[in-house]
Every structure is written in C-alpha cells, then in structure tokens.
Design a protein around this motif. Structure first.
Motif, PDB file in Angstrom:
ATOM      1  N   UNK A   1       0.857  -1.211   0.000  1.00  0.00           N
ATOM      2  CA  UNK A   1       0.000   0.000   0.000  1.00  0.00           C
ATOM      3  C   UNK A   1       0.886   1.252   0.000  1.00  0.00           C
ATOM      4  N   UNK A   2       0.665   2.101  -0.993  1.00  0.00           N
ATOM      5  CA  UNK A   2       1.503   3.302  -1.154  1.00  0.00           C
ATOM      6  C   UNK A   2       0.970   4.474  -0.334  1.00  0.00           C
ATOM      7  N   UNK A   3       1.885   5.291   0.164  1.00  0.00           N
ATOM      8  CA  UNK A   3       1.480   6.558   0.785  1.00  0.00           C
ATOM      9  C   UNK A   3       1.090   7.529  -0.319  1.00  0.00           C
ATOM     10  N   UNK A   4       0.026   8.258  -0.147  1.00  0.00           N
ATOM     11  CA  UNK A   4      -0.320   9.269  -1.151  1.00  0.00           C
ATOM     12  C   UNK A   4      -0.111  10.667  -0.565  1.00  0.00           C
ATOM     13  N   UNK A   5      -1.169  11.258  -0.058  1.00  0.00           N
ATOM     14  CA  UNK A   5      -1.010  12.632   0.450  1.00  0.00           C
ATOM     15  C   UNK A   5      -0.848  12.658   1.957  1.00  0.00           C
ATOM     16  N   UNK A   6      -0.055  13.618   2.424  1.00  0.00           N
ATOM     17  CA  UNK A   6       0.032  13.845   3.864  1.00  0.00           C
ATOM     18  C   UNK A   6      -1.297  14.450   4.313  1.00  0.00           C
ATOM     19  N   UNK A   7      -1.945  13.744   5.256  1.00  0.00           N
ATOM     20  CA  UNK A   7      -3.246  14.213   5.756  1.00  0.00           C
ATOM     21  C   UNK A   7      -3.063  15.125   6.949  1.00  0.00           C
ATOM     22  N   UNK A   8      -2.101  14.707   7.799  1.00  0.00           N
ATOM     23  CA  UNK A   8      -1.979  15.369   9.080  1.00  0.00           C
ATOM     24  C   UNK A   8      -0.610  15.036   9.653  1.00  0.00           C
ATOM     25  N   UNK A   9       0.038  16.041  10.240  1.00  0.00           N
ATOM     26  CA  UNK A   9       1.314  15.780  10.895  1.00  0.00           C
ATOM     27  C   UNK A   9       1.188  16.150  12.365  1.00  0.00           C
ATOM     28  N   UNK A  16      -0.849   9.528   6.420  1.00  0.00           N
ATOM     29  CA  UNK A  16      -0.966   9.656   4.968  1.00  0.00           C
ATOM     30  C   UNK A  16      -2.183   8.898   4.452  1.00  0.00           C
ATOM     31  N   UNK A  17      -2.795   9.419   3.395  1.00  0.00           N
ATOM     32  CA  UNK A  17      -3.877   8.685   2.733  1.00  0.00           C
ATOM     33  C   UNK A  17      -3.248   7.558   1.915  1.00  0.00           C
ATOM     34  N   UNK A  18      -4.107   6.611   1.523  1.00  0.00           N
ATOM     35  CA  UNK A  18      -3.696   5.543   0.598  1.00  0.00           C
ATOM     36  C   UNK A  18      -4.744   5.486  -0.517  1.00  0.00           C
ATOM     37  N   UNK A  19      -4.602   4.537  -1.422  1.00  0.00           N
ATOM     38  CA  UNK A  19      -5.604   4.372  -2.487  1.00  0.00           C
ATOM     39  C   UNK A  19      -6.952   3.929  -1.927  1.00  0.00           C
ATOM     40  N   UNK A  20      -6.909   3.313  -0.757  1.00  0.00           N
ATOM     41  CA  UNK A  20      -8.134   2.821  -0.127  1.00  0.00           C
ATOM     42  C   UNK A  20      -8.629   3.859   0.890  1.00  0.00           C
ATOM     43  N   UNK A  21      -9.831   4.422   0.695  1.00  0.00           N
ATOM     44  CA  UNK A  21     -10.309   5.475   1.599  1.00  0.00           C
ATOM     45  C   UNK A  21     -10.496   5.008   3.046  1.00  0.00           C
ATOM     46  N   UNK A  23      -8.288   3.106   4.624  1.00  0.00           N
ATOM     47  CA  UNK A  23      -6.975   2.800   5.225  1.00  0.00           C
ATOM     48  C   UNK A  23      -6.032   3.995   5.128  1.00  0.00           C
ATOM     49  N   UNK A  24      -5.155   4.104   6.125  1.00  0.00           N
ATOM     50  CA  UNK A  24      -4.158   5.189   6.138  1.00  0.00           C
ATOM     51  C   UNK A  24      -2.804   4.590   6.513  1.00  0.00           C
ATOM     52  N   UNK A  25      -1.762   5.372   6.253  1.00  0.00           N
ATOM     53  CA  UNK A  25      -0.431   4.969   6.725  1.00  0.00           C
ATOM     54  C   UNK A  25      -0.033   5.893   7.875  1.00  0.00           C
ATOM     55  N   UNK A  26       0.381   5.268   8.989  1.00  0.00           N
ATOM     56  CA  UNK A  26       0.926   6.033  10.128  1.00  0.00           C
ATOM     57  C   UNK A  26       2.429   5.945  10.038  1.00  0.00           C
ATOM     58  N   UNK A  27       3.093   7.093  10.005  1.00  0.00           N
ATOM     59  CA  UNK A  27       4.559   7.105  10.029  1.00  0.00           C
ATOM     60  C   UNK A  27       5.009   7.577  11.410  1.00  0.00           C
ATOM     61  N   UNK A  28       5.772   6.722  12.069  1.00  0.00           N
ATOM     62  CA  UNK A  28       6.302   7.057  13.396  1.00  0.00           C
ATOM     63  C   UNK A  28       7.634   7.781  13.199  1.00  0.00           C
ATOM     64  N   UNK A  29       7.699   9.045  13.606  1.00  0.00           N
ATOM     65  CA  UNK A  29       8.923   9.837  13.422  1.00  0.00           C
ATOM     66  C   UNK A  29       9.785   9.779  14.695  1.00  0.00           C
ATOM     67  N   UNK A  30      10.989  10.310  14.569  1.00  0.00           N
ATOM     68  CA  UNK A  30      11.876  10.336  15.742  1.00  0.00           C
ATOM     69  C   UNK A  30      11.560  11.498  16.682  1.00  0.00           C
ATOM     70  N   UNK A  31      10.676  12.399  16.244  1.00  0.00           N
ATOM     71  CA  UNK A  31      10.337  13.563  17.081  1.00  0.00           C
ATOM     72  C   UNK A  31       9.702  13.118  18.394  1.00  0.00           C
ATOM     73  N   UNK A  79       3.132   1.984   9.473  1.00  0.00           N
ATOM     74  CA  UNK A  79       2.116   0.950   9.700  1.00  0.00           C
ATOM     75  C   UNK A  79       0.856   1.319   8.936  1.00  0.00           C
ATOM     76  N   UNK A  80       0.161   0.281   8.456  1.00  0.00           N
ATOM     77  CA  UNK A  80      -1.125   0.476   7.788  1.00  0.00           C
ATOM     78  C   UNK A  80      -2.218   0.354   8.839  1.00  0.00           C
ATOM     79  N   UNK A  81      -3.107   1.333   8.877  1.00  0.00           N
ATOM     80  CA  UNK A  81      -4.171   1.332   9.896  1.00  0.00           C
ATOM     81  C   UNK A  81      -5.518   1.709   9.259  1.00  0.00           C
ATOM     82  N   UNK A  82      -6.584   1.362   9.966  1.00  0.00           N
ATOM     83  CA  UNK A  82      -7.917   1.788   9.520  1.00  0.00           C
ATOM     84  C   UNK A  82      -8.066   3.288   9.730  1.00  0.00           C
ATOM     85  N   UNK A  83      -8.822   3.905   8.830  1.00  0.00           N
ATOM     86  CA  UNK A  83      -9.070   5.338   8.990  1.00  0.00           C
ATOM     87  C   UNK A  83     -10.291   5.533   9.900  1.00  0.00           C
TER      88      UNK A  83
END
Ligand code: UDP
Length: 236
Positions: A1-9, A16-21, A23-31, A79-83
């Motif tokens: 599943x590809x990351x598309x647009x940044x939804x929220x930081x 990030x959004x994905x092709x599937x409305x 599902x979303x991608x959560x990116x865990x940053x070092x911040x 990680x891929x998660x439900x929206x």
C-alpha cells in the motif's frame, strides 16, 4: 500500500492517505515532545522502536478481542491502519499514582490505586488537555452514552491484558492513555500504544522506563523503550 497525500502531521506521527479510503499509513517519526509540545527533540531510532512496539501491543490486544485500527507493518517506521473518525478525548487508567494525578491531588507518587482510576481529558494542546468528565462529553457532543461506556469498557479490558503482559516482564504498568475512534459505527482503539503514552516502572527497582525519562531529562530514553520491548518479546 503506497502513501499518497500527507493528511496530518502530529507531534510524533504523520498520517498519509492511501488508495483505499478506509486505510491510512501512520509514520512514526523520531520527534519526541512533552509538556504539550513545549519540549521537543529528535531521538535516534525512536520512530522504529515505537512502530514495532505499537504493532506488537495492538496485535496482543486484538487477539484478546479488543478492536484496533492496526492492519499491518509496512516498514521500520510505517504501519497500515484503519481510517477512524477520532473521538477528541483521551482515556487514562491509573494503577499507581504518578504524573498529573500527584500534582493535582498532592498525593505521594507510587501509591497503589485499587481499584484503578479512569479519567477523561479533552485533546486540546492550547488548553493543556484539560480534564473533563462524562457530563461534559455528553453536553458538548464529544461522545454519547453508549460510546463512553464502550470506551471505558475497552480501556479497562486493555488494563487486564497489558498489566499482566508487563508484569511477566517484571514491570508495573503505572498508567496509560488511549484514544478511540469510530469505524463502521464501532468504537475502535486508535492512535498508538508505546512508552510515549504510558508509564512503566521496573517492578523491583521502580526505575522509570517510559517517556518520564524524556520529561525529566534522565537520558537513555530509546534504550529504555527497547529494554521494555525486549522484556515482553518485541523484535526490533
Ligand atoms: N499521556 C499522554 N498524552 C497526553 C497526556 C498524558 O500520552 O497528552 C499519558 C502519560 O504518558 C501517562 C498518562 O497518560 O502515561 C497519564 O498522564 P498524566 O495525566 O499523569 O499527565 P502528565 O504527567 O503526563 O502530564
């Protein structure tokens, strides 16, 4: 599943959004942040450690019958998660007195709380996440009766599962914060579960192994998170 647009930081994760409305991608940053974002730092490897920690815990909770947003790990930090449609409340259970409870009530840190307490906080950094009660939640329409009951039931069920999991690794689950959202009409656990949002003490020495190391400038933050993970079987 590809990351598309940044939804929220957010302060520590990006969404990030994905092709599937659904599902979303959560990116865990070092911040890493504390005190409602007033203290901020980058900690090497923290994104990876929290992503894998969260995946492990969400899988355990799901196996115990708790609905979670977690679908699968995509990479070290993603990680891929439900929206979910998030509920803007934080649910906190405390097994031992610490943190804001100690400051608010002037009680001693480390007192056992039996039965454990349940608190609600409004997610609002500008107001410093004020504590609210169920009447506020209902009156302002943040959550209705059935949703509040479900959030409370699930938050305590998480306590039963995780208290034992951490005890098996010689740790006390002092307190933790959960966030829920709605998916297809169901209350589902979202956000994350990691040492960023809970307190864990070594059972014997009471050494702090969670984000209090960052809040209190004790150092060895990510090392402590990894130690916690290793003790419960997370593979990093
Ligand atoms: N917590 C959190 N995010 C918040 C506030 C609290 O993850 O915005 C977690 C915190 O790490 C602890 C628990 O919720 O495990 C209870 O926090 P407390 O109310 O004691 O507040 P704090 O001392 O962290 O300000």
């Amino acid at each position: 599943m590809e990351k598309r647009e940044l939804l929220y930081s957010g302060k520590a994760k990006s969404v990030f959004t994905t092709d599937n409305p659904d599902l979303m991608v959560l990116e865990f940053r070092n911040d890493t942040s504390a005190f409602d974002g007033k203290k901020m730092e980058q900690l090497d490897r923290k994104g990876l450690v929290n992503n894998k920690f969260n995946a492990f815990i969400m899988t355990k909770l799901s196996e115990a019958g708790i609905p979670t947003h977690f679908e699968k790990l995509l990479s070290d930090t993603d990680a891929l998660v439900k929206r979910l449609d998030m509920i803007e409340l934080e649910c906190v259970v405390r097994n031992v007195a610490a943190g804001s409870l100690v400051r608010r009530l002037g009680v001693e840190e480390g007192i056992d709380l039996n039965p454990p307490t349940f608190e609600l906080f409004l997610k609002n950094d500008a107001l410093g996440d004020p504590m609210v009660n169920e009447y506020h939640a209902r009156s302002f329409g943040w959550a209705d009766d059935a949703t509040l009951d479900k959030m409370k039931e699930l938050t305590f069920k998480v306590n039963t599962v995780l208290k034992q999991l951490f005890l098996d690794g010689d740790m006390l689950l002092v307190d933790y914060k959960l966030e829920f959202g709605i998916f297809n009409g169901e209350v589902v656990l979202g956000d994350e579960f990691s040492p960023d949002g809970c307190r864990l003490w070594d059972k014997n020495t009471r050494e702090k192994l969670d984000k209090d190391r960052f809040r209190q400038g004790l150092g060895g933050v990510v090392e402590a998170y990894e130690e916690v993970g290793r003790r419960i079987g997370v593979e990093f």
